[in-house]
Write an enzyme that holds these catalytic residues in place. Sequence first.
Site, PDB file in Angstrom:
ATOM      1  N   HIS A 102      38.409   7.916 -31.408  1.00 57.49           N
ATOM      2  CA  HIS A 102      39.747   8.132 -31.965  1.00 57.49           C
ATOM      3  C   HIS A 102      39.877   9.594 -32.363  1.00 57.49           C
ATOM      4  O   HIS A 102      38.893  10.342 -32.403  1.00 57.49           O
ATOM      5  CB  HIS A 102      39.998   7.217 -33.171  1.00 57.49           C
ATOM      6  CG  HIS A 102      39.052   7.432 -34.329  1.00 57.49           C
ATOM      7  ND1 HIS A 102      39.158   8.502 -35.188  1.00 57.49           N
ATOM      8  CD2 HIS A 102      37.986   6.718 -34.746  1.00 57.49           C
ATOM      9  CE1 HIS A 102      38.205   8.440 -36.107  1.00 57.49           C
ATOM     10  NE2 HIS A 102      37.468   7.366 -35.858  1.00 57.49           N
TER      11      HIS A 102
ATOM     12  N   ASN B  22      39.947  11.923 -41.484  1.00 56.27           N
ATOM     13  CA  ASN B  22      39.547  10.757 -40.703  1.00 56.27           C
ATOM     14  C   ASN B  22      40.603   9.670 -40.894  1.00 56.27           C
ATOM     15  O   ASN B  22      40.893   9.276 -42.037  1.00 56.27           O
ATOM     16  CB  ASN B  22      38.183  10.252 -41.180  1.00 56.27           C
ATOM     17  CG  ASN B  22      37.628   9.146 -40.298  1.00 56.27           C
ATOM     18  OD1 ASN B  22      38.361   8.430 -39.623  1.00 56.27           O
ATOM     19  ND2 ASN B  22      36.308   8.993 -40.306  1.00 56.27           N
TER      20      ASN B  22
END
Length: 507
Positions: free
Chosen positions: A3, A27
Site C-alpha cells: 500500500h 502510514n
Amino acid sequence: APHAYGILDVREVPVNSSTVRLVKIRNPWGQIAPRTWKGKWGKDSDAWTPELQKELGVINSSGVLMDDPMSIFWMAFEDVKEYFSQVEICRVHLGWNEVRGVAWLASALGPGQAFDLTVQYRTNVDIAVWQERHITREGALGARCTNIDVGLAVMRARGSGDDGFVQYELIDYSTRSFDDGVSVEVILEGGYVYRLVPLCMGLLLSSEPRQVTLAVHSLQPVELRKVDSSWREVASAACNGTQKRGKRWSHHRYPDLTYWHQFEPGGCIFMVENRSSRSVAVQADASDSAGCISSRGDFGVVARVPPQRRRIILALAFSPGCARASASIQPQLVPLEMGPSEDASDSSSVHMCLPLVPTGWRDGSIPLPLQFQALHSGSATSNSGSSPLPAPTISRGPVPAPLPSPAGRDLEVPEQRATMFTEDDVELAEAIRLSLASQGGSGRMAKAIPSSGLSWCGSSPRNLEEKARLEKRTKELFATFRHQGMAPNEAAARASEEASRGNTGAG
C-alpha cells in the site's frame, strides 16, 4: 508493504552547519500500525533536539507529542529514496471538467471494451486508467501485489485501409505498467472523435477478465462513451504503440523487412513490418525470458507476415507478484514453409495482420479525410455510427458601419451572411490582421466574414491593392497548412509570417 504512504510535509532544516532534507510520512493504518520507522529521524532517534522537534511540530511548547508516533514519522530524504520505490504526485486541475467510465480489458473471452471521446474544441486533456481494486488484492501485510500490465492508446480514425476496414493513427501512448494507474497528458484538436483503448497482454489467455476505470480531465467539455472494442482495434493500438515507443532495425539482407521491439515496464512486444511484395516467415524465440506470460501460450513461435502488412508476432507480460522477471525475444527469418499458412490468430487476436501505416500521415502530405473531420465540417459522423456532430461556433457582434477612407470614399462592408464562425475562421482573421500590421498597415478590421472576405480602411488605392494581395496570400497559405494537418492556430501564425515575408521581398 502493498500500500502507499502519505506525504504530509517536506522541510529543509539546518543541522550542525549543514542543511538536512526531511519528509513527514503517514502510514494509512493509523494508530493500529504494527510498526514504524526505526532509522534516523524516527521516533526514538537521537538526532532530534527539543528545538528542532518544536520547529517541525513534533511536540508543542509543553513537550507533548502532537502526532501518533507509530503512524506518523519523519525520514531523511536519502532514506525515502532508499526504501520507497516511487513517489506519485497527484495532479489537481481546478475548474477542469471530468468524465469517467468503467470497461473490461481484453482477455480470452474477447477484445474487451474501449471509449469514444468526443472533443468539440481544442483542449488539454489528462487521461488516466486505473486498475480494478479488490479486497483480496488490497492489503494484508506481507501480501504480494497482483496488479497486471495495463497501458493506454489514444487513437483517431484516419480513413480505410486497403482491406476496407477503418485505420487508426496514434495520437499518444502510455506504455504498459504494473502501477495502480497509467496516464497521458496531451492536447487534442477539436472536431474529432478519439478512440481510447486500454491495453493488457497478461490476460489474453485468461478466462478471468478484469475491469479498469478511465478518467478524463479536460479544460474544455468533452463527451465520453463506452463502446465494444474489436481485435482489430486492440492490434492497431499495440502495433501503433510499438512503432511510437519501440526500437526498430531492418534485416541486413532484406531492407524491406523491419523488426520492432518495445520494452515496457509491464513486458515486451515484438512486431514485424513487411514492406516487400512477398510473404515472409519470422521466428520469435522468448525461451530465455523468466517470470513472463506469453500472448500465445508458447515462448517460441513462427508466423507469416504477408506483403505490405504488419503484425504483432509475440507479446510478453510479467507475471503478477513474480519476484524476478526478465523479457527477451530473439527474432530470426526462416523459410516460408515453416510458417503456418492459415493462422487462427489472423482475425481473432492481437496478432492479426494489419495494413502498413501510410508515410503521409507523419509528414502531413495526406490530409484527414472529410468523413472523419466530424466537427470542423459539421457533417460527418464518428466511426461508431453516431449521429452528426454540431460544428463548434463563436458568436460575433453586429457588423459595424462603413468606415470612411482618407480619400473621401466609403468602403462597403460585405453583407453579413452568418454570425457563427468556426475556429478556423477566427484564426484566419487574426492571421490576416497580423500580416497587415507587420506591413505597416493600421491593422483595423472592419469586419471578419470568412464567406465574404475582409474589408479594410486604407490611405490610398495602392494600399488597398497591397492589402488585398496580402489578404489573398494569407488565405492561400492558411488553407495549404490546414490541408497538411496543422492546427488552426499554428497554421494562422505560419501563414501570417510567410505572407508578410513574401510581401516584403516583393516590394
